[in-house]
Scaffold this motif. Structure first.
Motif, PDB file in Angstrom:
ATOM      1  N   GLU A 121      -0.527  -5.359   4.479  1.00 16.81           N
ATOM      2  CA  GLU A 121      -0.444  -6.582   5.282  1.00 16.81           C
ATOM      3  C   GLU A 121       0.715  -6.519   6.264  1.00 16.81           C
ATOM      4  O   GLU A 121       0.667  -7.163   7.327  1.00 16.81           O
ATOM      5  N   GLY A 122       1.742  -5.747   5.935  1.00 15.28           N
ATOM      6  CA  GLY A 122       2.913  -5.629   6.800  1.00 15.28           C
ATOM      7  C   GLY A 122       2.870  -4.427   7.728  1.00 15.28           C
ATOM      8  O   GLY A 122       3.862  -4.136   8.400  1.00 15.28           O
ATOM      9  N   GLY A 123       1.741  -3.731   7.763  1.00 17.55           N
ATOM     10  CA  GLY A 123       1.595  -2.612   8.691  1.00 17.55           C
ATOM     11  C   GLY A 123       1.670  -1.232   8.070  1.00 17.55           C
ATOM     12  O   GLY A 123       1.722  -0.225   8.789  1.00 17.55           O
ATOM     13  N   MET A 124       1.678  -1.121   6.747  1.00 16.66           N
ATOM     14  CA  MET A 124       1.691   0.183   6.097  1.00 16.66           C
ATOM     15  C   MET A 124       0.443   0.979   6.504  1.00 16.66           C
ATOM     16  O   MET A 124      -0.669   0.463   6.426  1.00 16.66           O
ATOM     17  N   PRO A 125       0.616   2.230   6.942  1.00 12.42           N
ATOM     18  CA  PRO A 125      -0.547   3.049   7.284  1.00 12.42           C
ATOM     19  C   PRO A 125      -1.428   3.291   6.056  1.00 12.42           C
ATOM     20  O   PRO A 125      -0.920   3.437   4.936  1.00 12.42           O
ATOM     21  N   GLU A 126      -2.734   3.364   6.257  1.00 11.12           N
ATOM     22  CA  GLU A 126      -3.664   3.602   5.158  1.00 11.12           C
ATOM     23  C   GLU A 126      -3.360   4.924   4.453  1.00 11.12           C
ATOM     24  O   GLU A 126      -3.484   5.032   3.236  1.00 11.12           O
ATOM     25  N   GLY A 127      -2.927   5.913   5.229  1.00 11.94           N
ATOM     26  CA  GLY A 127      -2.618   7.207   4.630  1.00 11.94           C
ATOM     27  C   GLY A 127      -1.434   7.129   3.678  1.00 11.94           C
ATOM     28  O   GLY A 127      -1.445   7.757   2.610  1.00 11.94           O
ATOM     29  N   TYR A 128      -0.424   6.341   4.055  1.00 17.15           N
ATOM     30  CA  TYR A 128       0.735   6.159   3.183  1.00 17.15           C
ATOM     31  C   TYR A 128       0.313   5.435   1.911  1.00 17.15           C
ATOM     32  O   TYR A 128       0.749   5.788   0.811  1.00 17.15           O
ATOM     33  N   ALA A 129      -0.532   4.416   2.065  1.00 14.81           N
ATOM     34  CA  ALA A 129      -0.994   3.658   0.900  1.00 14.81           C
ATOM     35  C   ALA A 129      -1.756   4.563  -0.060  1.00 14.81           C
ATOM     36  O   ALA A 129      -1.556   4.501  -1.286  1.00 14.81           O
ATOM     37  N   ALA A 130      -2.613   5.396   0.475  1.00 12.33           N
ATOM     38  CA  ALA A 130      -3.391   6.301  -0.374  1.00 12.33           C
ATOM     39  C   ALA A 130      -2.478   7.275  -1.108  1.00 12.33           C
ATOM     40  O   ALA A 130      -2.686   7.568  -2.297  1.00 12.33           O
ATOM     41  N   GLN A 131      -1.471   7.764  -0.409  1.00 17.40           N
ATOM     42  CA  GLN A 131      -0.528   8.682  -1.041  1.00 17.40           C
ATOM     43  C   GLN A 131       0.271   7.977  -2.136  1.00 17.40           C
ATOM     44  O   GLN A 131       0.503   8.534  -3.215  1.00 17.40           O
ATOM     45  N   ALA A 132       0.683   6.737  -1.878  1.00 20.43           N
ATOM     46  CA  ALA A 132       1.482   5.988  -2.857  1.00 20.43           C
ATOM     47  C   ALA A 132       0.709   5.730  -4.140  1.00 20.43           C
ATOM     48  O   ALA A 132       1.286   5.716  -5.224  1.00 20.43           O
ATOM     49  N   ARG A 133      -0.581   5.532  -4.029  1.00 16.70           N
ATOM     50  CA  ARG A 133      -1.388   5.257  -5.221  1.00 16.70           C
ATOM     51  C   ARG A 133      -1.328   6.392  -6.232  1.00 16.70           C
ATOM     52  O   ARG A 133      -1.489   6.173  -7.437  1.00 16.70           O
ATOM     53  N   SER A 134      -1.087   7.599  -5.755  1.00 10.59           N
ATOM     54  CA  SER A 134      -0.987   8.741  -6.675  1.00 10.59           C
ATOM     55  C   SER A 134       0.443   9.198  -6.883  1.00 10.59           C
ATOM     56  O   SER A 134       0.835   9.551  -7.998  1.00 10.59           O
ATOM     57  N   SER A 135       1.261   9.173  -5.822  1.00  9.42           N
ATOM     58  CA  SER A 135       2.620   9.721  -5.932  1.00  9.42           C
ATOM     59  C   SER A 135       3.529   8.853  -6.790  1.00  9.42           C
ATOM     60  O   SER A 135       4.371   9.374  -7.531  1.00  9.42           O
ATOM     61  N   VAL A 136       3.376   7.536  -6.723  1.00  9.57           N
ATOM     62  CA  VAL A 136       4.242   6.662  -7.528  1.00  9.57           C
ATOM     63  C   VAL A 136       4.005   6.879  -9.019  1.00  9.57           C
ATOM     64  O   VAL A 136       4.953   7.119  -9.774  1.00  9.57           O
ATOM     65  N   PRO A 137       2.750   6.809  -9.507  1.00  5.55           N
ATOM     66  CA  PRO A 137       2.534   7.089 -10.936  1.00  5.55           C
ATOM     67  C   PRO A 137       2.941   8.500 -11.334  1.00  5.55           C
ATOM     68  O   PRO A 137       3.504   8.705 -12.425  1.00  5.55           O
ATOM     69  N   ASN A 138       2.663   9.469 -10.470  1.00  2.15           N
ATOM     70  CA  ASN A 138       3.033  10.847 -10.806  1.00  2.15           C
ATOM     71  C   ASN A 138       4.536  10.999 -10.960  1.00  2.15           C
ATOM     72  O   ASN A 138       5.010  11.761 -11.819  1.00  2.15           O
ATOM     73  N   TYR A 139       5.295  10.299 -10.140  1.00  2.00           N
ATOM     74  CA  TYR A 139       6.751  10.400 -10.173  1.00  2.00           C
ATOM     75  C   TYR A 139       7.342   9.639 -11.351  1.00  2.00           C
ATOM     76  O   TYR A 139       8.082  10.190 -12.177  1.00  2.00           O
TER      77      TYR A 139
END
Length: 218
Positions: free
Chosen positions: A106-124
């Protein structure tokens, strides 16, 4: 009767004049002022914008007495107008990740960043040991803690950051979830009696280097 600050200090003045208040007079804090201080903490940065901090605000006299007993009997815990118990939630990211991504989009996060965060945050974060998670929470929560401390000082209040407490006893007094890690206590109010002495700070040449350790900053 509420004691309202006459004016706000410039941030530079608040930073220079701040002391860890030794004793408070117990004057109540107006709810609107306390909310401003808390919301300053909520604006702090955090890794992946996970915002793992949780704040328990203790103002009741009986609860402050119980918290004092869990904090090595420090009188200022009971004297402060309010004590903010700053905690980190080790499991918060599991519940909040989807909302964090939604707010980001909603604040302008790119879709690619969002997709990466969905996996990188839990992995980390899922790989952290208990000690590593506590270390990460300490870093994140203290960013928010410092925002609140400085906002209180800017508004004319006195503050006392406290690390002297017993983790299990604070958990018991506040009925905290098992996933919560208590990081620090922030007493807020107005000074009673003389302020703490100025302990001094090392100068820039003692603590700051340029490019690599041992080289002076130019």
């Amino acid at each position: 009767m509420f004691k309202k600050p006459d004016r706000e200090k410039p941030l530079s003045q608040a930073i220079l004049e701040r002391r860890a208040t030794p004793s408070f007079d117990g004057t109540p804090i107006p709810p609107e002022d306390l909310r401003i201080i808390l919301e300053a903490g909520l604006t702090a940065p955090s890794g992946y914008n996970i915002q793992p901090w949780r704040f328990i605000v203790v103002q009741g006299e009986e609860q402050k007495k119980r918290l004092r007993a869990a904090s090595f009997n420090q009188a200022k815990v009971e004297e402060a107008s309010a004590v903010i118990v700053a905690c980190g939630d080790a499991d918060g990211w599991r519940r909040d990740l989807d909302d964090m991504i939604r707010m980001g989009l909603e604040g302008g996060m790119p879709e690619g960043y969002a997709a990466q965060a969905r996996s990188s945050v839990p992995n980390y974060l899922s790989r952290f040991s208990s000690d590593e998670m506590h270390g990460w929470l300490n870093k994140m929560v203290m960013l928010a803690f410092t925002h609140m401390l400085l906002m209180a000082e800017v508004m004319g209040y006195d503050t006392a950051p406290m690390e002297g407490f017993e983790q299990e006893k604070v958990h018991e007094v506040l009925h905290l979830p098992l996933s919560y890690w208590v990081v620090a206590l922030l007493g807020i109010g107005h000074l009673k009696g003389p302020d703490k002495f100025n302990g001094g700070r090392f100068d820039i040449n003692h603590s700051v280097f340029g490019e690599e350790f041992g080289k002076p900053l130019k």
